[in-house]
Design a protein around this motif. Structure first.
Motif, mmCIF file in Angstrom:
data_model
loop_
_atom_site.group_PDB
_atom_site.id
_atom_site.type_symbol
_atom_site.label_atom_id
_atom_site.label_comp_id
_atom_site.label_asym_id
_atom_site.label_seq_id
_atom_site.Cartn_x
_atom_site.Cartn_y
_atom_site.Cartn_z
ATOM 1 N N HIS A 1 0.881 -1.204 0.077
ATOM 2 C CA HIS A 1 -0.018 -0.155 0.025
ATOM 3 C C HIS A 1 0.900 1.378 -0.207
ATOM 4 O O HIS A 1 2.056 1.339 0.551
ATOM 5 C CB HIS A 1 -0.694 0.093 1.335
ATOM 6 C CG HIS A 1 -1.920 1.145 1.121
ATOM 7 N ND1 HIS A 1 -1.793 2.376 1.846
ATOM 8 C CD2 HIS A 1 -3.159 0.971 0.580
ATOM 9 C CE1 HIS A 1 -2.897 2.976 1.410
ATOM 10 N NE2 HIS A 1 -3.769 2.156 0.872
ATOM 11 N N SER B 1 0.996 3.817 1.680
ATOM 12 C CA SER B 1 1.126 4.185 3.090
ATOM 13 C C SER B 1 2.392 3.794 3.486
ATOM 14 O O SER B 1 3.084 4.210 4.680
ATOM 15 C CB SER B 1 0.229 4.142 4.177
ATOM 16 O OG SER B 1 -0.140 2.576 4.115
ATOM 17 N N THR C 1 -2.853 9.644 1.491
ATOM 18 C CA THR C 1 -3.485 8.235 1.016
ATOM 19 C C THR C 1 -4.693 8.665 0.246
ATOM 20 O O THR C 1 -5.326 8.057 -0.493
ATOM 21 C CB THR C 1 -3.775 7.533 2.243
ATOM 22 O OG1 THR C 1 -2.113 7.242 2.695
ATOM 23 C CG2 THR C 1 -4.459 6.331 1.815
ATOM 24 N N GLU C 2 -5.467 9.770 0.982
ATOM 25 C CA GLU C 2 -7.011 9.858 0.521
ATOM 26 C C GLU C 2 -6.865 10.547 -0.900
ATOM 27 O O GLU C 2 -7.676 10.431 -1.798
ATOM 28 C CB GLU C 2 -7.754 10.727 1.410
ATOM 29 C CG GLU C 2 -9.131 11.191 1.063
ATOM 30 C CD GLU C 2 -10.135 9.968 0.680
ATOM 31 O OE1 GLU C 2 -11.021 10.339 0.070
ATOM 32 O OE2 GLU C 2 -9.770 8.899 1.400
ATOM 33 N N ARG C 3 -6.086 11.565 -0.815
ATOM 34 C CA ARG C 3 -5.765 12.085 -2.158
ATOM 35 C C ARG C 3 -5.292 11.226 -3.327
ATOM 36 O O ARG C 3 -5.846 11.180 -4.477
ATOM 37 C CB ARG C 3 -4.751 13.334 -2.228
ATOM 38 C CG ARG C 3 -5.068 14.641 -1.407
ATOM 39 C CD ARG C 3 -4.100 15.717 -1.604
ATOM 40 N NE ARG C 3 -4.258 16.754 -0.978
ATOM 41 C CZ ARG C 3 -3.578 17.895 -0.787
ATOM 42 N NH1 ARG C 3 -2.486 17.934 -1.377
ATOM 43 N NH2 ARG C 3 -4.131 18.770 -0.061
ATOM 44 N N LEU C 4 -4.429 10.132 -3.194
ATOM 45 C CA LEU C 4 -4.304 9.295 -3.833
ATOM 46 C C LEU C 4 -5.234 8.470 -4.317
ATOM 47 O O LEU C 4 -5.448 8.000 -5.607
ATOM 48 C CB LEU C 4 -2.823 8.588 -3.539
ATOM 49 C CG LEU C 4 -1.568 9.338 -3.309
ATOM 50 C CD1 LEU C 4 -0.619 8.211 -2.631
ATOM 51 C CD2 LEU C 4 -1.109 9.846 -4.677
ATOM 52 N N ARG C 5 -6.019 8.002 -3.328
ATOM 53 C CA ARG C 5 -7.252 7.039 -3.549
ATOM 54 C C ARG C 5 -7.994 7.715 -4.344
ATOM 55 O O ARG C 5 -8.593 7.011 -5.420
ATOM 56 C CB ARG C 5 -7.840 6.801 -2.315
ATOM 57 C CG ARG C 5 -8.748 5.766 -2.254
ATOM 58 C CD ARG C 5 -9.851 5.738 -1.165
ATOM 59 N NE ARG C 5 -10.422 6.928 -0.643
ATOM 60 C CZ ARG C 5 -11.766 7.096 -1.516
ATOM 61 N NH1 ARG C 5 -12.170 6.233 -2.428
ATOM 62 N NH2 ARG C 5 -12.367 8.274 -1.546
ATOM 63 N N ARG C 6 -8.458 8.844 -4.323
ATOM 64 C CA ARG C 6 -9.397 9.676 -5.346
ATOM 65 C C ARG C 6 -8.937 9.468 -6.468
ATOM 66 O O ARG C 6 -9.413 9.595 -7.660
ATOM 67 C CB ARG C 6 -9.451 11.076 -4.695
ATOM 68 C CG ARG C 6 -10.297 11.088 -3.332
ATOM 69 C CD ARG C 6 -10.355 12.563 -2.957
ATOM 70 N NE ARG C 6 -11.288 12.644 -1.842
ATOM 71 C CZ ARG C 6 -11.207 13.914 -0.929
ATOM 72 N NH1 ARG C 6 -10.821 14.870 -1.759
ATOM 73 N NH2 ARG C 6 -12.037 13.753 -0.016
ATOM 74 N N GLY D 1 -7.128 7.015 -7.876
ATOM 75 C CA GLY D 1 -7.138 5.508 -8.269
ATOM 76 C C GLY D 1 -5.682 4.825 -7.782
ATOM 77 O O GLY D 1 -5.319 3.818 -8.465
ATOM 78 N N HIS E 1 -3.688 3.272 -5.094
ATOM 79 C CA HIS E 1 -3.800 2.440 -4.212
ATOM 80 C C HIS E 1 -2.274 1.819 -3.678
ATOM 81 O O HIS E 1 -1.903 1.733 -2.411
ATOM 82 C CB HIS E 1 -4.579 1.350 -4.030
ATOM 83 C CG HIS E 1 -6.178 1.870 -4.461
ATOM 84 N ND1 HIS E 1 -6.864 2.509 -3.685
ATOM 85 C CD2 HIS E 1 -6.665 1.908 -5.523
ATOM 86 C CE1 HIS E 1 -8.101 2.956 -4.085
ATOM 87 N NE2 HIS E 1 -7.796 2.418 -5.519
ATOM 88 N N THR E 2 -1.410 1.306 -4.620
ATOM 89 C CA THR E 2 -0.369 0.473 -4.276
ATOM 90 C C THR E 2 0.712 1.106 -5.003
ATOM 91 O O THR E 2 0.806 2.277 -5.673
ATOM 92 C CB THR E 2 -0.503 -0.809 -4.941
ATOM 93 O OG1 THR E 2 -0.477 -0.798 -6.216
ATOM 94 C CG2 THR E 2 -1.463 -1.596 -4.371
ATOM 95 N N ASP F 1 0.858 1.182 -8.595
ATOM 96 C CA ASP F 1 -0.101 2.267 -9.035
ATOM 97 C C ASP F 1 0.735 3.950 -8.963
ATOM 98 O O ASP F 1 0.669 4.336 -9.999
ATOM 99 C CB ASP F 1 -1.342 2.438 -8.304
ATOM 100 C CG ASP F 1 -2.380 1.143 -8.187
ATOM 101 O OD1 ASP F 1 -2.204 0.258 -9.364
ATOM 102 O OD2 ASP F 1 -3.058 1.233 -7.163
#
Length: 458
Positions: free
Chosen positions: A183, A185, A195-200, A202, A204-205, A208
Motif C-alpha cells: 500500500h 502508506s 493516502t486519500e488524495r491518491l485514492r481519489r 485511483g 492504492h499501491t 499504481d
C-alpha cells in the motif's frame, strides 16, 4: 543508489514495554502499556500482547483501558530505557563507525564502513544475526527486528516486515519487487491525507504510484512532496547514514497513524515530548533558550513556531508551558499528523528558578500526570517527606528488598517485590508514608545515583 545491500535498520521490539516485562517477571507474556496513566494520559508503547486488543501508541490511555482493561498500565522508567539503549548503541558502534541513532530504540548502520570481507547477502545476513544475538545478550533478552537493503528507505521497510524478532534482507535489484504490492502508506510521508488524495486518483499501491509521472504528482501534492514521492516510488533513496554530530538542538517528534483533532490530546503529547527533551538536555548537561514546536497539518503543511526566553533552561515545566502556548495560536481544526518539540540556543549552564518555581511546583499543561518520568520522587518544597508512588516505578524496602509499585491511593501503596533476577514475587500493601519504603535508582559508575527525569541537573 547503492548496488549492494549495505544499510541496516535495527528497531527494538515494543521497547519500553519489553524493558518492563524483562524487569518485572510477573508481567512476562501479559499485556503491558507504558505511558500516561491518568485520565488524560497517552500511550507511549504497548506490548504485543496488548496490541492484540487494538492498543497502540498515541492512543489515549482512557481508550486503551477500555480495549484492554486487564493490562498493566505503567508510567515508565526512563533510566532503564536509556541504559538499555546505550548498551544496544555500543554493540552497533562496535560493528561500524557509521551509526545513526533515530531514537532510543532505533538506528541505521552503514555496513559498507564495517570492514567486512564482502557485502554479499549471506555476509550481511550473518552480521545481522550476530548483532541480534549480541543485543539480546547485553540487554538481558530484548529482541530487535532488522532490515537490510540498498538504502535507508528499503532497510526501514524491511525491518517492519517480520516483527517481532525478525530479519529481512532485500537483495540488490529486488527493491521494486518488494514495494510494488504494498500500500502507498508504506512510503514515508504518505499519511491519511495524502493516502486519500491518491485514492481519489485511483492510486492504492506502490505499483499504481510508480506509473504516475513526476509532473502529475507535483500538481497533485506540491513540488517537494511530489518529487520526493516520485523518487521513493521508484526505490530511489541516496541519503547517507550520518553519525552523531555536535548537538545544536534537542528535539522529539512523533507522526501519528490517525490525524489528531483533540486539542487536549495534542497538549498532552507536547507535554510528554517536552519532558523527554528536558531529560535529554540534562543527560547532556545542556540547557536552551529557544523552544520550538513543529506541527504538520492534515494537508502536509508544516508549521514551526518558536519562543525565546532570557536565560537557558532545562525545566520540563517551562518547555512544556511554552510549547503548549505556541500550539494555542495555531488552527488545527483540519487535523494534525505530526507534533514535535525542540530546544535550541544551547548552553552548558542554566538559570535556576527562572520563573520563581521548581518543576514540581507547577502542574504540567494537559495534566499528563504520569508521563514516562512521573515515578520520580517529589521534590516540591525543601521539607517534602512523601513520595509520588507511580505505577511501575522502582522501589526498595528495608526488609523486603527491591520491587515495583503496582498501584497507590488512599494512603496505601501496593508493591510487588521482584526483580528481573528473582522470578515473580509477592505482593504487599504498605502505608504510603512507610519510612522503610524508598524510591530506588541505579548507581552510575562513579557511585552517584542516576537521576530520573524529574531530578534537576544543576
Amino acid at each position: 543508489m547503492r548496488n549492494v545491500a549495505s544499510v541496516l535498520h535495527l528497531d527494538l521490539d515494543a521497547f519500553f514495554a519489553a524493558v518492563e516485562q524483562r524487569d518485572k517477571p510477573s508481567l512476562r507474556g501479559k499485556p503491558v502499556v507504558v505511558g500516561g496513566v491518568g485520565g488524560r494520559g497517552v500511550v507511549s508503547t504497548a506490548s504485543y500482547e496488548a496490541r492484540k486488543y487494538g492498543v497502540r501508541s498515541a492512543m489515549s490511555t482512557r481508550e486503551a483501558r477500555s480495549r484492554c482493561p486487564h493490562a498493566a498500565f505503567l508510567s515508565g522508567r526512563f533510566h532503564a530505557y536509556r541504559t538499555a539503549s546505550e548498551q544496544v548503541m555500543a554493540v552497533l558502534r562496535a560493528t561500524s563507525p557509521l551509526v545513526e541513532p533515530l531514537s532510543l530504540d532505533e538506528a541505521f548502520v552503514d555496513l559498507a564502513a564495517a570492514g567486512l570481507p564482502d557485502l554479499e547477502v549471506d555476509t550481511v545476513r550473518h552480521v545481522a544475526e550476530r548483532l541480534r544475538a549480541q543485543v539480546a545478550e547485553v540487554t538481558g533478552g530484548l529482541t530487535a527486528s532488522v532490515g537490510i537493503g540498498s538504502s535507508k528507505f528499503i532497510a526501514k521497510v524491511a525491518s517492519d516486515l517480520d516483527k517481532p524478532d525478525g530479519l529481512v534482507v532485500v537483495p540488490p535489484g529486488g527493491e521494486l519487487d518488494l514495494l510494488r504490492p504494498m500500500h502507498v502508506s508504506v512510503i514515508p510521508g504518505v499519511g491519511p491525507a495524502t493516502t486519500e488524495r491518491l485514492r481519489r486518483a485511483g492510486i492504492h499501491t506502490v505499483a499504481d504510484l510508480e506509473v504516475i509521472s513526476e509532473d502529475e504528482l507535483v500538481r497533485m501534492l506540491g513540488a517537494a512532496h511530489g518529487h520526493g514521492l516520485h523518487l521513493l516510488a521508484h526505490a530511489e533513496d541516496d541519503r547517507p547514514v550520518v553519525p552523531e554530530r555536535e548537538t545544536k538542538s534537542v528535539s522529539v517528534e512523533g507522526t501519528y497513524d490517525t490525524d489528531l483533532t483533540d486539542r487536549r490530546l495534542m497538549a498532552a503529547l507536547l507535554t510528554r515530548q517536552a519532558r523527554r527533551v528536558a531529560e535529554r538536555l540534562r543527560a547532556s548537561g545542556l540547557a536552551g533558550r529557544t523552544v520550538t514546536i513543529k506541527v504538520r497539518l492534515h494537508d502536509f503543511t508544516t508549521i514551526s513556531r518558536s519562543s525565546t526566553i532570557g536565560s537557558p533552561t532545562d525545566a520540563a515545566s517551562t518547555i512544556s508551558r511554552l510549547a503548549v502556548a505556541l500550539l494555542q495560536d495555531l488552527d488545527t481544526t483540519g487535523g494534525v499528523r505530526l507534533l514535535g518539540v525542540g530546544v535550541s540556543g544551547l548552553a552548558d549552564w542554566i538559570q535556576e528558578d527562572l520563573f520563581g518555581t521548581t518543576e514540581d511546583d507547577v502542574e504540567p499543561e494537559g495534566d499528563l500526570d504520569a508521563d514516562l518520568d512521573a515515578g520520580a520522587p517529589s521534590t516540591a518544597g525543601a521539607k517534602a517527606t512523601t513520595h509520588t508512588w507511580a505505577p511501575g516505578m522502582d522501589v526498595e524496602h528495608a526488609e523486603m528488598g527491591r520491587g515495583w509499585v503496582w498501584g497507590s491511593g488512599r494512603g496505601v501503596v501496593t508493591v510487588r517485590f521482584e526483580t528481573a533476577a528473582t522470578g515473580p514475587g509477592p505482593v504487599r500493601s504498605l502505608k504510603a508514608d512507610d519510612p522503610a519504603l524508598q524510591p530506588w535508582r541505579p548507581e552510575s559508575p562513579d557511585g552517584s545515583t542516576v537521576p530520573d527525569m524529574h531530578e534537576r541537573h544543576r
